[in-house]
Design an enzyme around this catalytic site. Structure first.
Site, mmCIF file in Angstrom:
data_model
loop_
_atom_site.group_PDB
_atom_site.id
_atom_site.type_symbol
_atom_site.label_atom_id
_atom_site.label_comp_id
_atom_site.label_asym_id
_atom_site.label_seq_id
_atom_site.Cartn_x
_atom_site.Cartn_y
_atom_site.Cartn_z
ATOM 1 N N LYS A 20 0.858 -1.191 0.000
ATOM 2 C CA LYS A 20 0.000 0.000 0.000
ATOM 3 C C LYS A 20 0.885 1.229 0.000
ATOM 4 C CE LYS A 20 -4.019 1.996 0.505
ATOM 5 N NZ LYS A 20 -3.774 2.575 -0.840
ATOM 6 N N LYS A 61 5.215 1.801 -3.278
ATOM 7 C CA LYS A 61 5.127 3.158 -3.838
ATOM 8 C C LYS A 61 5.303 3.060 -5.348
ATOM 9 C CE LYS A 61 4.563 7.449 -2.526
ATOM 10 N NZ LYS A 61 3.734 7.983 -1.441
ATOM 11 N N GLY A 114 -3.079 8.134 -4.189
ATOM 12 C CA GLY A 114 -2.498 9.343 -4.769
ATOM 13 C C GLY A 114 -1.240 9.775 -4.032
ATOM 14 N N ASP A 115 -0.568 10.741 -4.581
ATOM 15 C CA ASP A 115 0.576 11.404 -3.949
ATOM 16 C C ASP A 115 0.766 12.685 -4.755
ATOM 17 O OD1 ASP A 115 2.855 10.932 -1.888
ATOM 18 O OD2 ASP A 115 3.962 11.550 -3.656
ATOM 19 N N ASN A 161 -2.775 19.022 -1.621
ATOM 20 C CA ASN A 161 -3.732 18.311 -0.774
ATOM 21 C C ASN A 161 -3.365 18.360 0.705
ATOM 22 O OD1 ASN A 161 -4.356 15.593 0.658
ATOM 23 N ND2 ASN A 161 -5.943 15.832 -0.870
ATOM 24 N N SER A 163 -7.052 5.524 3.862
ATOM 25 C CA SER A 163 -7.025 4.665 2.667
ATOM 26 C C SER A 163 -7.378 3.230 3.051
ATOM 27 C CB SER A 163 -5.636 4.675 2.032
ATOM 28 O OG SER A 163 -5.528 5.735 1.125
#
Ligand code: NDP
Length: 451
Positions: free
Chosen positions: A90, A126, A165-166, A241, A384
């Site tokens: 994750k 990632k 997301g990132d 964000n 998440s």
């Protein structure tokens, strides 16, 4: 000649290992956990360090797509599946020209320990691409996301690997990625988190990282016997964000956030950042922060190139609490010195590894409360995981329920890190506390699961 040089540079960039940030992250963790490794031979016998610092697997793939001028574009895509001792891999996807394998290894490695700290069943991974979403049309973003997912879908799944997301990947990109996965596989699986609410996203996921970082800091201030946020001046970097939701929660808790930054400059608004305007500029119009001053002429805008040498304007501004929420290594030794001299009492990392090792050392020497990213920004991945749980059960939780669970999770992480530091004789050192607590859980699971 220029064209071939450009291509050659691109090829060189995507074929170098760029492992410096990964080594930086590993070194910090090894320093913290040295006492456990030395006192208990089981970790060495099971080669835990070598196994934990080597990804289970790394994917690197070509992403070919067509831009609005009918020109074929080529980018590189990556996914690092680092460790799944505690649950499915994750971790987010980052779309930014600076992305390379090394940065993703650093982020994936940090993610293992962060996810472990949440106490939830998730491993670490990632991914991303050197694609730059800036200046691209919606249609180009969609084309790129489709091409990226054409390859990525082979490696992910709700019980295998669940990206999110990132930087550069928000609800819009997640929507396009999800749509393509659905098209290719004909399944409606929760293979991504951070989805828009209408097709399986969790309420509060967009706010989670920023809000969580503020809850964590509030708990840290309490544990240190300090007053809460009321009236505290806060400096925040970033305008994405994480930064925007940090600012939002700071206002909720009575603080006065006075700064934000983007890759081009810093805004200092002594009366407090106008959140509505900031959201409009960054979430809707996607323009430079310079525009902020058109509506607030009393705010001061400083361009990146006008920053003092070796430092950043945002950390030059007097504040009680600092929240670096933009990107890695954005808070240097010079910045740390400025913050300390200006009376700052706490630093909380909303971004991943925003402070350099020299800056962290200075904070610790001066007894400044320092909340490292893997603990302070774990709220995003926690929600998440709540999204994964809701998707698996095909249900939706209320905003209040998720909000309560997020706050509880962040306060618990803070207390666990604080207690672990105390237990290992480094009271008040949240870096060591987080690394030790995160490491122990993963390491013990790896040993229990055998080779
Ligand atoms: P966004 O893309 O939404 O925002 C990133 C912000 O940082 C933008 O304001 C951007 O400026 C600025 N920025 C990016 N790169 C640089 C750079 N090299 N120099 C200066 N400014 C830069 O990303 P997020 O807010 O989602 O992520 C921010 C950080 O938080 C990252 O480190 C990410 O890994 C981490 N994080 C994010 C989580 C999440 O839930 N989103 C979860 C946990 C950690 P500009 O507007 O000009 O592009």
């Amino acid at each position: 000649m220029t064209v071939s040089n450009d291509i050659l540079n691109k090829i060189k960039k995507s074929n170098c290992s760029h492992d410096e940030t990964f080594f930086q992250a590993v070194e910090e963790v090894l320093d913290s956990i040295a006492p456990i490794i030395e006192s208990d031979p089981i970790y060495e016998r099971h080669s835990i360090i070598e196994r934990l610092t080597t990804p289970d697997r790394e994917f690197k793939f070509k992403v070919v797509w067509m831009d609005d001028n009918q020109k074929i574009q080529v980018n590189t895509g990556y996914r690092v599946q680092f460790n799944n001792a505690l649950g499915p891999y994750k971790g987010g996807l980052r779309f930014h020209p600076s992305v390379n394998n090394g940065i993703l290894k650093f982020l994936g490695f940090e993610q293992i320990l962060k996810n472990s700290l949440t106490g939830l069943p998730i491993g670490g991974g990632k991914g991303g691409s050197d694609f730059d979403p800036k200046g691209k049309s919606d249609f180009e973003i969609m084309k790129f996301c489709s091409a990226f997912m054409t390859e990525l879908h082979k490696y992910i799944g709700p019980r295998i690997d669940v990206p999110a997301g990132d930087i550069g990947v928000g609800a819009r990109e997640i929507g396009y990625l999800f749509g393509e996965y659905k098209k290719i596989t004909s399944t409606y699986d929760g293979i991504l988190t951070g989805k828009p609410f209408m097709f399986g996203g969790s309420l509060m996921r967009p706010e989670a990282t920023g809000y969580g970082c503020v809850f964590f800091t509030d708990e840290m201030l309490k544990l240190a016997g300090k007053d809460d946020f009321k009236g505290r001046i806060c400096a925040v970097s970033g305008a994405g964000n994480v930064a925007i939701h940090t600012i939002e929660k700071l206002y909720d808790m009575g603080a006065v956030p006075v700064t934000c930054t983007d890759s081009r400059g810093t805004i200092y608004d002594p009366r407090g950042i106008n959140l509505k305007l900031l959201k409009e500029l960054k979430f809707k119009k996607r323009v430079s922060l310079e525009e902020y001053c058109k509506e607030h002429s009393e705010a001061i805008y400083t361009k990146v190139e006008d920053y003092p040498e070796g430092g950043h304007e945002v950390w030059n501004i007097p504040c009680d609490c600092a929240f670096p929420c933009a990107t890695q290594n954005e808070l240097t030794e010079v910045d740390a010195r400025n913050l300390i001299e200006n009376g700052c009492i706490s630093i909380s990392e909303g971004a991943n590894m925003p402070s350099t090792p020299e800056a962290i050392e200075l904070f610790q020497k001066n007894d400044i409360l320092f909340a490292p990213a893997k603990a302070a920004n774990a709220g995003g991945v926690a929600v998440s995981e709540f999204e994964m749980a809701q998707n698996a059960a095909m249900i939706r939780w209320s905003y209040e329920k998720v909000a309560k669970m997020l706050e509880q999770t962040m306060r618990e992480i803070c207390k666990r890190v604080h207690l672990t530091a105390k237990e290992y004789g480094v009271a008040g050192n949240y870096v060591d506390g987080a690394n030790i607590a995160g490491f122990k859980k993963v390491a013990d699971a790896m040993i229990a699961e055998g080779v």
